[in-house]
Scaffold this active site. Structure first.
Site, PDB file in Angstrom:
ATOM      1  N   ARG A  34       0.829  -1.212   0.000  1.00 62.85           N
ATOM      2  CA  ARG A  34       0.000   0.000   0.000  1.00 62.85           C
ATOM      3  C   ARG A  34       0.864   1.263   0.000  1.00 62.85           C
ATOM      4  O   ARG A  34       0.723   2.120  -0.857  1.00 62.85           O
ATOM      5  CB  ARG A  34      -0.931  -0.004   1.216  1.00 62.85           C
ATOM      6  CG  ARG A  34      -1.753   1.263   1.349  1.00 62.85           C
ATOM      7  CD  ARG A  34      -2.637   1.227   2.558  1.00 62.85           C
ATOM      8  NE  ARG A  34      -1.867   1.081   3.806  1.00 62.85           N
ATOM      9  CZ  ARG A  34      -2.406   1.117   5.015  1.00 62.85           C
ATOM     10  NH1 ARG A  34      -3.705   1.266   5.145  1.00 62.85           N
ATOM     11  NH2 ARG A  34      -1.655   0.974   6.094  1.00 62.85           N
ATOM     12  N   ASN A 102      -3.093 -14.353   9.351  1.00 64.98           N
ATOM     13  CA  ASN A 102      -3.700 -15.178  10.400  1.00 64.98           C
ATOM     14  C   ASN A 102      -5.188 -14.894  10.503  1.00 64.98           C
ATOM     15  O   ASN A 102      -5.656 -14.332  11.479  1.00 64.98           O
ATOM     16  CB  ASN A 102      -3.037 -14.883  11.743  1.00 64.98           C
ATOM     17  CG  ASN A 102      -2.006 -15.922  12.100  1.00 64.98           C
ATOM     18  OD1 ASN A 102      -2.025 -17.040  11.570  1.00 64.98           O
ATOM     19  ND2 ASN A 102      -1.108 -15.573  12.991  1.00 64.98           N
ATOM     20  N   SER A 128       2.990 -20.929   9.192  1.00 68.66           N
ATOM     21  CA  SER A 128       3.595 -20.948  10.528  1.00 68.66           C
ATOM     22  C   SER A 128       5.107 -20.948  10.434  1.00 68.66           C
ATOM     23  O   SER A 128       5.684 -21.490   9.501  1.00 68.66           O
ATOM     24  CB  SER A 128       3.161 -22.184  11.303  1.00 68.66           C
ATOM     25  OG  SER A 128       3.831 -22.201  12.560  1.00 68.66           O
ATOM     26  N   LYS A 182      -4.392 -24.072  11.089  1.00 66.51           N
ATOM     27  CA  LYS A 182      -3.385 -23.129  11.627  1.00 66.51           C
ATOM     28  C   LYS A 182      -3.793 -22.653  13.026  1.00 66.51           C
ATOM     29  O   LYS A 182      -2.967 -22.548  13.928  1.00 66.51           O
ATOM     30  CB  LYS A 182      -3.218 -21.935  10.687  1.00 66.51           C
ATOM     31  CG  LYS A 182      -2.358 -20.798  11.255  1.00 66.51           C
ATOM     32  CD  LYS A 182      -0.907 -21.189  11.362  1.00 66.51           C
ATOM     33  CE  LYS A 182       0.009 -20.349  12.209  1.00 66.51           C
ATOM     34  NZ  LYS A 182      -0.085 -18.951  12.314  1.00 66.51           N
ATOM     35  N   HIS A 185      -3.117 -25.424  15.425  1.00 61.94           N
ATOM     36  CA  HIS A 185      -1.660 -25.470  15.595  1.00 61.94           C
ATOM     37  C   HIS A 185      -1.235 -24.473  16.678  1.00 61.94           C
ATOM     38  O   HIS A 185      -0.464 -24.804  17.584  1.00 61.94           O
ATOM     39  CB  HIS A 185      -0.946 -25.150  14.273  1.00 61.94           C
ATOM     40  CG  HIS A 185       0.484 -24.751  14.422  1.00 61.94           C
ATOM     41  ND1 HIS A 185       0.867 -23.500  14.867  1.00 61.94           N
ATOM     42  CD2 HIS A 185       1.638 -25.428  14.224  1.00 61.94           C
ATOM     43  CE1 HIS A 185       2.187 -23.443  14.934  1.00 61.94           C
ATOM     44  NE2 HIS A 185       2.677 -24.603  14.547  1.00 61.94           N
ATOM     45  N   ASN A 186      -1.747 -23.260  16.593  1.00 64.53           N
ATOM     46  CA  ASN A 186      -1.372 -22.248  17.587  1.00 64.53           C
ATOM     47  C   ASN A 186      -1.873 -22.619  18.978  1.00 64.53           C
ATOM     48  O   ASN A 186      -1.184 -22.377  19.971  1.00 64.53           O
ATOM     49  CB  ASN A 186      -1.914 -20.879  17.178  1.00 64.53           C
ATOM     50  CG  ASN A 186      -1.126 -20.262  16.039  1.00 64.53           C
ATOM     51  OD1 ASN A 186      -0.501 -20.975  15.259  1.00 64.53           O
ATOM     52  ND2 ASN A 186      -1.143 -18.950  15.924  1.00 64.53           N
ATOM     53  N   GLU A 189       0.405 -25.103  20.339  1.00 61.54           N
ATOM     54  CA  GLU A 189       1.628 -24.375  20.706  1.00 61.54           C
ATOM     55  C   GLU A 189       1.481 -23.749  22.110  1.00 61.54           C
ATOM     56  O   GLU A 189       2.392 -23.839  22.942  1.00 61.54           O
ATOM     57  CB  GLU A 189       1.866 -23.305  19.635  1.00 61.54           C
ATOM     58  CG  GLU A 189       3.012 -22.353  19.867  1.00 61.54           C
ATOM     59  CD  GLU A 189       3.029 -21.260  18.778  1.00 61.54           C
ATOM     60  OE1 GLU A 189       2.931 -21.598  17.577  1.00 61.54           O
ATOM     61  OE2 GLU A 189       3.125 -20.076  19.134  1.00 61.54           O
TER      62      GLU A 189
HETATM   63  P1  NBP Z   1       1.377  -6.746   9.801  1.00 64.40           P
HETATM   64  O1  NBP Z   1       0.360  -7.648  10.360  1.00 64.40           O
HETATM   65  O2  NBP Z   1       2.080  -5.796  10.715  1.00 64.40           O
HETATM   66  O3  NBP Z   1       0.674  -5.874   8.632  1.00 64.40           O
HETATM   67  C1  NBP Z   1       1.339  -4.827   7.971  1.00 64.40           C
HETATM   68  C2  NBP Z   1       1.038  -4.857   6.506  1.00 64.40           C
HETATM   69  O4  NBP Z   1      -0.370  -4.690   6.274  1.00 64.40           O
HETATM   70  C3  NBP Z   1       1.725  -3.727   5.773  1.00 64.40           C
HETATM   71  O5  NBP Z   1       2.175  -4.195   4.540  1.00 64.40           O
HETATM   72  C4  NBP Z   1       0.590  -2.716   5.614  1.00 64.40           C
HETATM   73  O6  NBP Z   1       0.789  -1.814   4.556  1.00 64.40           O
HETATM   74  C5  NBP Z   1      -0.534  -3.650   5.313  1.00 64.40           C
HETATM   75  N1  NBP Z   1      -1.845  -3.007   5.368  1.00 64.40           N
HETATM   76  C6  NBP Z   1      -2.547  -2.530   6.430  1.00 64.40           C
HETATM   77 BR1  NBP Z   1      -1.971  -2.520   8.144  1.00 64.40          BR
HETATM   78  N2  NBP Z   1      -3.726  -2.002   6.092  1.00 64.40           N
HETATM   79  C7  NBP Z   1      -3.787  -2.155   4.759  1.00 64.40           C
HETATM   80  C8  NBP Z   1      -4.773  -1.796   3.807  1.00 64.40           C
HETATM   81  N3  NBP Z   1      -5.916  -1.227   4.174  1.00 64.40           N
HETATM   82  N4  NBP Z   1      -4.511  -2.072   2.523  1.00 64.40           N
HETATM   83  C9  NBP Z   1      -3.378  -2.640   2.125  1.00 64.40           C
HETATM   84  N5  NBP Z   1      -2.407  -3.010   2.995  1.00 64.40           N
HETATM   85  C10 NBP Z   1      -2.621  -2.764   4.292  1.00 64.40           C
HETATM   86  O7  NBP Z   1       2.464  -7.567   8.958  1.00 64.40           O
HETATM   87  P2  NBP Z   1       3.228  -8.942   9.326  1.00 64.40           P
HETATM   88  O8  NBP Z   1       3.689  -8.966  10.738  1.00 64.40           O
HETATM   89  O9  NBP Z   1       4.205  -9.099   8.229  1.00 64.40           O
HETATM   90  O10 NBP Z   1       2.100 -10.041   9.171  1.00 64.40           O
HETATM   91  C11 NBP Z   1       1.367 -10.237   7.968  1.00 64.40           C
HETATM   92  C12 NBP Z   1       0.315 -11.300   8.209  1.00 64.40           C
HETATM   93  O11 NBP Z   1       0.962 -12.546   8.490  1.00 64.40           O
HETATM   94  C13 NBP Z   1      -0.612 -11.024   9.386  1.00 64.40           C
HETATM   95  O12 NBP Z   1      -1.920 -11.438   9.066  1.00 64.40           O
HETATM   96  C14 NBP Z   1      -0.063 -11.886  10.481  1.00 64.40           C
HETATM   97  O13 NBP Z   1      -1.039 -12.244  11.448  1.00 64.40           O
HETATM   98  C15 NBP Z   1       0.431 -13.081   9.701  1.00 64.40           C
HETATM   99  N6  NBP Z   1       1.457 -13.894  10.342  1.00 64.40           N
HETATM  100  C16 NBP Z   1       2.449 -13.322  11.040  1.00 64.40           C
HETATM  101  C17 NBP Z   1       3.428 -14.107  11.643  1.00 64.40           C
HETATM  102  C18 NBP Z   1       4.537 -13.468  12.406  1.00 64.40           C
HETATM  103  O14 NBP Z   1       5.346 -14.196  12.996  1.00 64.40           O
HETATM  104  N7  NBP Z   1       4.668 -12.133  12.417  1.00 64.40           N
HETATM  105  C19 NBP Z   1       3.393 -15.479  11.493  1.00 64.40           C
HETATM  106  C20 NBP Z   1       2.402 -16.034  10.738  1.00 64.40           C
HETATM  107  C21 NBP Z   1       1.433 -15.226  10.164  1.00 64.40           C
HETATM  108  P3  NBP Z   1       1.521  -0.401   4.839  1.00 64.40           P
HETATM  109  O15 NBP Z   1       2.979  -0.686   4.720  1.00 64.40           O
HETATM  110  O16 NBP Z   1       1.019   0.452   3.740  1.00 64.40           O
HETATM  111  O17 NBP Z   1       1.107   0.064   6.192  1.00 64.40           O
END
Ligand code: NBP
Length: 481
Positions: A34, A102, A128, A182, A185-186, A189
């Site tokens: 974005r 998630n 995961s 998933k 799984h959590n 965990e």
């Molecule tokens: P975040 O969950 O922190 O999300 C940030 C991203 O979402 C940025 O790219 C942001 O764009 C984008 N975004 C948002 Br906020 N609102 C938006 C909108 N209206 N339109 C388009 N883009 C938008 O990122 P993450 O920690 O990388 O996690 C991504 C996903 O993966 C999540 O669903 C998370 O639950 C899942 N997940 C995370 C982990 C982990 O260990 N962190 C593990 C497994 C799954 P911007 O840059 O323009 O603000």
């Protein structure tokens, strides 16, 4: 149109997944975020990756070859809906939208239905392994249609973790099945972490060993049947010394556990399905209890047992071995309950989930990766319809070996006033399953007494009610439960 796969959302997970994809032979990766800055940062930091970057949804769609395939990696919830709406505008029937965030599985079911009406495929995909998994190889749990899997499968196999030669990805089932698995799984965990934490706490209280000494115990355990990522990192956390105070780090970390909600989802869903996931529930509640400092503050003076002796030498060693066995037994219960929830979810939502395949994809990439998952896979391979995982021969033997120690540890925890909610609830579940007769018969009697809810009998068909406020004779009744 140059790219065969795209990623929308280039925060930590999305950019690592994009890099993982780009590093595999045959992939050209389209990227979009974005706000432009994240895209620029990714391109600058990784010139080797040859990404095809776009700065509008239209250009992003144009950069993808057909069927267009894009993985959304944005914040779960409304941001995901927003991105889906934008992609639906620029994609065509036959294209594939994948949500790798998630998401709650019921949201995935809703989104899949809405997107399917446009002719576009929608895949809810659990990922995961955190940041490192996304980059080096996660465990991947895709749902969605067979048509989508045909295109997506080979791409996902190329980036997934490898365990014993097999990629940690399987087509879990349709619509929300991947996100459901998933979620569980959590939940598993949470239970596994709580059990390990209780084992540490018991050893520390009962033997007075230091965190560094207990780190050695966990490192030793990691060479046996408990071998797992979580046991391995536990040893590392316990060994860590705080640079500022010189104390063990674990002693300076505030003892209030956070949670992002997936454990609670697992428990809420289990309650709806009527599946007793008591280990996961206790683990979730233990985090809640820890996070109420005001309640804990006023509760410190509650009476507890008078002091117990600290064990040393052979007694300490014997105690530690008993804790190890109790941990293993409780862990079997927690995983058995989790797989039970997956089975119940599959029945409820009409998914054909291969539980053996699911246990295999948990062997690499993800947080609960462990030796132990091979035993689960073997159990389901031998008996795909196994109604209770812990009744598989290997687990029966392991539980038989552990149960005396398990009982001793739970008794000692209670006598010593050391909270061990996951250990003790797992044992209660085990004994509940084993019981010839449960006091549920009395519950049915009580329900019939105050609410005429009726009961069934062990010796004849039909539904019965006792006239409690009358002459207390029994009559045959309509089945109202
Ligand atoms: P975040 O969950 O922190 O999300 C940030 C991203 O979402 C940025 O790219 C942001 O764009 C984008 N975004 C948002 Br906020 N609102 C938006 C909108 N209206 N339109 C388009 N883009 C938008 O990122 P993450 O920690 O990388 O996690 C991504 C996903 O993966 C999540 O669903 C998370 O639950 C899942 N997940 C995370 C982990 C982990 O260990 N962190 C593990 C497994 C799954 P911007 O840059 O323009 O603000």
């Amino acid at each position: 149109a140059r790219a065969n796969i795209g990623v929308v959302g280039l925060a930590v997970m999305g950019s690592n997944l994009a890099r993982n994809l780009a590093s595999r032979e045959g992939n050209t990766v389209a990227v979009f975020n974005r706000s432009r800055s994240k895209t620029d940062e990714l391109l600058e930091a990784h010139p080797e990756a040859e990404f095809v970057a776009s700065f509008s949804y239209e250009d992003f769609a144009a950069s993808l070859s057909k069927p267009r395939t894009a993985i959304i990696m944005v914040k779960a919830g409304r941001p995901t809906d927003f991105v889906i709406d934008e992609l639906v505008k620029v994609f065509e029937p036959g294209d594939i939208i994948v949500d790798g965030g998630n998401a709650l599985f019921t949201d995935t079911i809703r989104r899949e239905k809405a997107v399917r009406d446009t002719g576009i495929n929608y895949v809810g995909m659990g990922v995961s392994g955190g940041e490192e998994g996304a980059l080096l190889g996660p465990s991947i749990m895709p749902g969605g249609s067979d048509e989508a899997w045909a295109t997506l499968g080979p791409i996902l196999k190329s980036i997934a973790a490898i365990a014993e030669g097999e990629p940690c990805v399987t087509h879990v089932g349709h619509d929300g099945a991947g996100h459901f698995v998933k979620m569980v799984h959590n939940g598993i965990e949470y239970a596994d972490m709580q059990l390990i934490a209780e084992a540490y706490d018991l050893i520390r209280h009962a033997t007075g060993k230091t965190p560094a000494e207990i780190a050695d115990v966990f490192a030793e355990w990691n060479r046996g049947e408990l071998e797992s990522y979580l046991i391995e990192i536990t040893a590392e956390v316990l060994r860590q010394v705080d640079a500022e105070t010189g104390k063990p780090l674990v002693d300076v970390i505030l003892d209030q556990a956070g949670a992002k909600g997936t454990g609670a989802w697992t428990v809420q869903t289990a309650l709806d399905l009527g599946v007793p996931v008591s280990g996961i529930a206790e683990a979730t509640f233990a985090r809640s209890l820890s996070s109420h400092p005001e309640q804990r503050e006023v509760s410190r003076e509650l009476p507890g047992p008078s002091g117990t002796d600290v064990l040393s030498g052979d007694d300490a060693d014997a105690f530690i071995e008993q804790v190890r066995l109790a941990l293993y037994a409780s862990k079997i219960v927690a995983y058995s309950q989790g797989f039970d929830e997956i089975r119940a979810g599959a029945a409820q939502y009409d998914w054909k989930i291969d539980l053996g395949a699911v246990s295999k994809i948990f062997r690499g990439g993800c947080i609960i990766r462990a030796q132990f998952l091979n035993r689960i896979a073997e159990a389901y391979d031998a008996q795909p319809e196994l109604p209770v995982l812990l009744t598989a021969p290997y687990f029966v033997e392991a539980l038989g070996r552990a149960q005396d120690s398990w009982r001793t540890i739970v008794s000692l925890a209670a006598a010593g006033g050391i909270p061990a909610p996951a250990f003790s609830s797992s044992l209660a579940y085990y004994d509940g399953l084993r019981a010839e007769r449960l006091p549920a018969a009395l519950i049915q009697g009580q329900r019939d007494f105050f609410g005429a809810h009726t009961y069934r009998r062990i010796d004849k068909e039909g539904t019965f009610h006792t006239l409690w406020s009358g002459d207390r004779t029994e009559i045959e009744a309509e089945d109202t439960h």
